[in-house]
Design an enzyme around this catalytic site. Structure first.
Site, mmCIF file in Angstrom:
data_model
loop_
_atom_site.group_PDB
_atom_site.id
_atom_site.type_symbol
_atom_site.label_atom_id
_atom_site.label_comp_id
_atom_site.label_asym_id
_atom_site.label_seq_id
_atom_site.Cartn_x
_atom_site.Cartn_y
_atom_site.Cartn_z
ATOM 1 N N THR A 1 -4.417 -44.754 23.623
ATOM 2 C CA THR A 1 -3.905 -43.404 23.363
ATOM 3 C C THR A 1 -5.017 -42.512 22.824
ATOM 4 O OG1 THR A 1 -1.794 -44.428 22.768
ATOM 5 C CG2 THR A 1 -2.063 -42.125 22.187
ATOM 6 N N ARG B 1 -9.921 -48.918 20.323
ATOM 7 C CA ARG B 1 -9.674 -49.432 18.969
ATOM 8 C C ARG B 1 -9.549 -50.945 19.036
ATOM 9 N NH1 ARG B 1 -5.483 -44.836 16.689
ATOM 10 N NH2 ARG B 1 -6.960 -43.121 17.013
ATOM 11 N N SER C 1 -8.387 -44.353 12.948
ATOM 12 C CA SER C 1 -7.332 -43.484 12.430
ATOM 13 C C SER C 1 -6.608 -44.061 11.226
ATOM 14 C CB SER C 1 -6.355 -43.167 13.566
ATOM 15 O OG SER C 1 -5.443 -42.210 13.153
ATOM 16 N N HIS C 2 -5.319 -44.276 11.379
ATOM 17 C CA HIS C 2 -4.464 -44.714 10.282
ATOM 18 C C HIS C 2 -4.456 -46.231 10.119
ATOM 19 C CE1 HIS C 2 -2.618 -44.645 14.147
ATOM 20 N NE2 HIS C 2 -1.772 -45.572 13.753
ATOM 21 N N LYS D 1 -14.368 -42.920 20.032
ATOM 22 C CA LYS D 1 -13.931 -42.120 21.171
ATOM 23 C C LYS D 1 -14.922 -40.993 21.413
ATOM 24 C CE LYS D 1 -10.860 -38.894 18.779
ATOM 25 N NZ LYS D 1 -9.528 -38.321 18.694
ATOM 26 N N ASP E 1 -4.514 -39.019 6.786
ATOM 27 C CA ASP E 1 -4.778 -40.410 7.166
ATOM 28 C C ASP E 1 -6.266 -40.747 7.133
ATOM 29 O OD1 ASP E 1 -5.518 -38.868 9.348
ATOM 30 O OD2 ASP E 1 -5.023 -40.433 10.783
ATOM 31 N N ASP F 1 -8.759 -40.701 9.227
ATOM 32 C CA ASP F 1 -9.765 -39.783 9.777
ATOM 33 C C ASP F 1 -9.388 -38.312 9.619
ATOM 34 O OD1 ASP F 1 -7.680 -40.158 11.601
ATOM 35 O OD2 ASP F 1 -8.939 -39.663 13.319
ATOM 36 N N ASP G 1 -6.755 -36.449 10.569
ATOM 37 C CA ASP G 1 -6.061 -35.595 11.542
ATOM 38 C C ASP G 1 -4.544 -35.613 11.375
ATOM 39 O OD1 ASP G 1 -5.712 -38.120 12.565
ATOM 40 O OD2 ASP G 1 -6.594 -37.716 14.523
ATOM 41 N N ARG G 2 -4.023 -36.531 10.596
ATOM 42 C CA ARG G 2 -2.560 -36.570 10.406
ATOM 43 C C ARG G 2 -2.168 -35.901 9.093
ATOM 44 N NH1 ARG G 2 0.015 -42.126 12.634
ATOM 45 N NH2 ARG G 2 -1.106 -42.144 14.602
ATOM 46 N N THR H 1 2.438 -38.632 24.970
ATOM 47 C CA THR H 1 1.821 -38.934 23.680
ATOM 48 C C THR H 1 0.306 -39.021 23.841
ATOM 49 O OG1 THR H 1 3.753 -40.089 22.886
ATOM 50 C CG2 THR H 1 1.655 -40.717 21.899
ATOM 51 N N GLU I 1 3.135 -33.488 17.010
ATOM 52 C CA GLU I 1 3.657 -34.786 17.419
ATOM 53 C C GLU I 1 4.434 -35.410 16.271
ATOM 54 O OE1 GLU I 1 1.034 -37.149 20.270
ATOM 55 O OE2 GLU I 1 -0.279 -36.519 18.663
ATOM 56 N N SER J 1 4.168 -38.294 15.350
ATOM 57 C CA SER J 1 3.307 -39.251 14.647
ATOM 58 C C SER J 1 2.447 -38.548 13.593
ATOM 59 C CB SER J 1 2.441 -39.983 15.654
ATOM 60 O OG SER J 1 1.716 -39.060 16.452
ATOM 61 N N LYS K 1 -5.686 -32.724 16.311
ATOM 62 C CA LYS K 1 -4.718 -32.418 15.281
ATOM 63 C C LYS K 1 -5.461 -32.393 13.953
ATOM 64 C CE LYS K 1 -2.923 -37.161 15.060
ATOM 65 N NZ LYS K 1 -3.402 -37.890 16.257
ATOM 66 N N ARG L 1 8.017 -48.661 20.124
ATOM 67 C CA ARG L 1 8.483 -47.520 19.343
ATOM 68 C C ARG L 1 9.778 -47.013 19.969
ATOM 69 N NH1 ARG L 1 4.122 -46.941 16.164
ATOM 70 N NH2 ARG L 1 2.051 -46.457 16.976
HETATM 71 C C1 G16 Z 1 -3.135 -41.084 18.235
HETATM 72 C C2 G16 Z 1 -2.931 -39.993 19.249
HETATM 73 C C3 G16 Z 1 -1.602 -39.341 19.064
HETATM 74 C C4 G16 Z 1 -0.497 -40.369 19.088
HETATM 75 C C5 G16 Z 1 -0.779 -41.450 18.062
HETATM 76 C C6 G16 Z 1 0.196 -42.605 18.167
HETATM 77 O O1 G16 Z 1 -3.223 -40.537 16.960
HETATM 78 O O2 G16 Z 1 -3.930 -39.012 19.198
HETATM 79 O O3 G16 Z 1 -1.422 -38.432 20.101
HETATM 80 O O4 G16 Z 1 0.729 -39.772 18.828
HETATM 81 O O5 G16 Z 1 -2.059 -41.985 18.273
HETATM 82 O O6 G16 Z 1 0.064 -43.185 19.416
HETATM 83 P P1 G16 Z 1 0.858 -44.486 19.815
HETATM 84 O O7 G16 Z 1 2.312 -44.133 19.654
HETATM 85 O O8 G16 Z 1 0.441 -44.740 21.227
HETATM 86 O O9 G16 Z 1 0.467 -45.567 18.846
HETATM 87 P P2 G16 Z 1 -4.250 -41.096 15.885
HETATM 88 O O10 G16 Z 1 -3.934 -40.356 14.618
HETATM 89 O O11 G16 Z 1 -3.970 -42.577 15.798
HETATM 90 O O12 G16 Z 1 -5.593 -40.802 16.442
#
Ligand code: G16
Length: 543
Positions: A18, A22, A113-114, A126, A277, A279, A281-282, A344, A363, A365, A376, A496
């Site tokens: 996504t 990772r 990320s998180h 990325k 989070d 990085d 962005d959340r 997503t 989103e 998330s 984001k 999910r």
């Molecule tokens: C990434 C994506 C988001 C997505 C999220 C969760 O966020 O940039 O668009 O909503 O992952 O994705 P999934 O449901 O496929 O786990 P982040 O904050 O992890 O970079």
């Protein structure tokens, strides 16, 4: 200093998910693993000779090592300049900001990320394009294809760059510029928001807590909230970025930001609680004893964006990922602006933002953002809320309730079933797909099915098509259940399930979300036969 060409062989599974590649740190630490992926990025790009690459990450374990490797490879591959955050640190939205501000060719973001960090935890990488956003699928597909045939990479045979001293150094023919990670980003925020009004609100006794979760936003939040906006010292909690996030899970939700949640539901709760989070962005937004779902937050910010100077001209349109609740659509309808539903992944918003079709995106998330960058942006969302609170002179709960009264409330929850066996999770999704064609018009749990499909998206700007983006089952009364597999995990599979129900009657807006959705939650398990297919009766995380 000479350029070395190192022979290598492909690794399986270097397919960006996504949001980039990772994997566990142990996977990245294998000889040539990172190098292969970075060379595959460079091999998939054209025309970067002499141009600028932005490099930075969220400071998690392996960040510094990876930055050094990437700089040496960027120099060996012909970049003219690299801008790298001091200490190797740049939040994801800050990378986007720096790329745009300095017309860089692109950027490399290091983050999972998180996901937790540390030697046994997760790492990620990325590529972001010159508009500042995550590479679109045609680029990530090209990178993946290249990883499968790579036979050599180029790297400069040189000592490490000093990442802690701001200013310019040379690495072969490339200039490495170590930059203040916060400066460009903070300057952009000052342009977008009414800092005077927010400062006055803090002077008047407004109290907030921002939980940086020992991740990248600590320095950004301290500079912006405490230094520039005058919030008292201590407003930012867990503000020191740590390589393992203090052992925590830097995911700003009700489960993982527990310390903040306890404060916000405690006896002397401040006026606003927010978290970001790993990085940056959340975001999560809380008022005293009040939780604002990310879907509601997008809807509220869309309705109120004009209160911030950077958005005074209004909002061109709003986009949300498919599983995000349709609360923002109702605002768009009333405002007479376009609403878009994308798969997503923030990368799907890029074309809409570049084309000026949308101003805000969000989103479920915990992601919200705008056309100011192409990621984001956690702190941006917090500042937008602060600006709205300062302009409306109302509390978070008042704004939330008034919003529901005007537009109706969408009860919304996401149920995650984590750590599933991959094949069993795929089997569940395939079985569901097999059922879809017969569902429309049938009655399930007393509701008539109005829509049952596997979401496919045609990008309105470039016509590219993304299929199999999640299963939607929509009912005539506006309720909806969505199923998809996460694309960001590093071990096993995560199912999910997104559940929502629209309630127009203000007399029924109070109450617990899980109770309000109880029948649909039961139905969600039944339709997909979750207990039978993956052996689970209950989700592991509810947000
Ligand atoms: C990434 C994506 C988001 C997505 C999220 C969760 O966020 O940039 O668009 O909503 O992952 O994705 P999934 O449901 O496929 O786990 P982040 O904050 O992890 O970079």
């Amino acid at each position: 200093m000479s350029v070395k060409t190192v022979a290598t062989t492909p690794f399986d599974g270097q397919k960006p998910g996504t949001s980039g590649l990772r994997k566990k740190v142990s996977v990245f630490r294998q000889p040539n693993y990172l190098e292969n992926f970075v060379q595959s990025i460079f091999d998939s790009l054209e025309g970067f000779a002499g141009k600028t690459l932005v490099v930075g990450g969220d400071g998690r374990f392996y960040n510094r090592t990876a930055v050094q490797t990437i700089l040496k490879m960027a120099a060996a591959n012909g970049f003219g300049r690299a801008k790298v955050g001091q200490g190797g640190i740049l939040s994801t939205p800050a990378v986007s900001c720096v790329i745009r501000e300095h017309q860089a060719f692109g950027g490399i973001v290091l983050s999972a990320s998180h996901n937790p960090g540390g030697p046994d935890e997760d790492f990620g990488i990325k590529y972001n394009v010159s508009a500042g956003g995550p590479a679109p699928e045609k680029v990530t597909n090209a990178i993946h294809a290249r990883t499968q045939e790579i036979s050599a990479y180029r790297i400069l045979d040189a000592g490490d760059v000093d990442l802690d001293v701001p200013g310019e150094q040379t690495l072969g023919d490339m200039v490495v510029e170590v930059i203040d990670p916060v400066a460009d980003y903070a300057a952009l925020m000052e342009k977008l928001f009414d800092f005077d009004a927010i400062r006055a609100m803090f002077q008047g006794g407004f109290r907030m807590r921002f939980d940086a979760m020992h991740a990248v936003t600590g320095p950004y939040a301290r500079e912006i909230l405490e230094n520039r906006l005058g919030a008292p010292a201590g407003t930012v909690m867990n503000g020191e970025p740590l390589e393992d996030f203090g052992g925590g899970h830097p995911d700003p939700n009700l489960v993982h930001a527990k310390e903040l949640v306890e404060i916000m539901y405690g006896p002397d709760a401040p006026d606003l609680g927010a978290a970001s989070d790993g990085d940056g962005d959340r975001n999560m937004i809380l008022g005293p004893h009040t939780y604002v779902t990310p879907s509601d937050s997008l809807a509220i910010l869309t309705a109120n964006a004009h209160l911030a100077p950077g958005y005074a001209k209004g909002v061109a349109g709003v986009a949300r990922s498919m599983p995000t609740s349709r609360a923002a659509d109702r605002v768009a309808e009333k405002m007479g602006i376009a609403a878009y539903e994308t798969p997503t992944g923030w990368k799907f918003f890029g074309n809409l933002l570049d084309a000026g079709k949308v101003t805000l995106c969000g989103e479920e998330s915990f992601g919200t953002g705008s056309d100011h960058v192409r990621e984001k942006d956690g702190l941006w969302a917090v500042l937008m809320w602060l600006n709205v609170l300062a302009a409306r002179k109302e509390g978070v709960a008042d704004i939330l309730r008034a919003h529901w009264a005007e537009y109706g409330r969408t009860f919304y929850s996401r149920h995650d079933y984590e750590g599933l066996e991959g094949a069993a999770a795929e089997d569940l999704m395939n079985a569901l797909r097999g059922k879809l064609s017969g569902l429309s018009g049938t009655t399930l749990g007393g509701r008539t099915v109005a829509l049952a499909d596997d979401f496919a998206y045609t990008d309105p700007v470039d016509g590219s098509v993304a299929e199999k983006q999640g299963i939607r089952i929509g009912f005539e009364d506006g309720a909806r259940i969505v199923y998809r597999l996460s694309g960001t995990g590093t071990a096993g599979a995560t199912l999910r399930v997104y559940i929502e129900r629209y309630e127009p009657d203000p007399a029924k807006h109070e109450g617990d979300t899980q109770e309000a959705l109880a029948d649909l939650i039961g139905l969600s398990k039944e339709i997909a036969d979750i207990p039978g297919k993956v052996g689970r009766d209950a989700p592991t995380v509810i947000t």
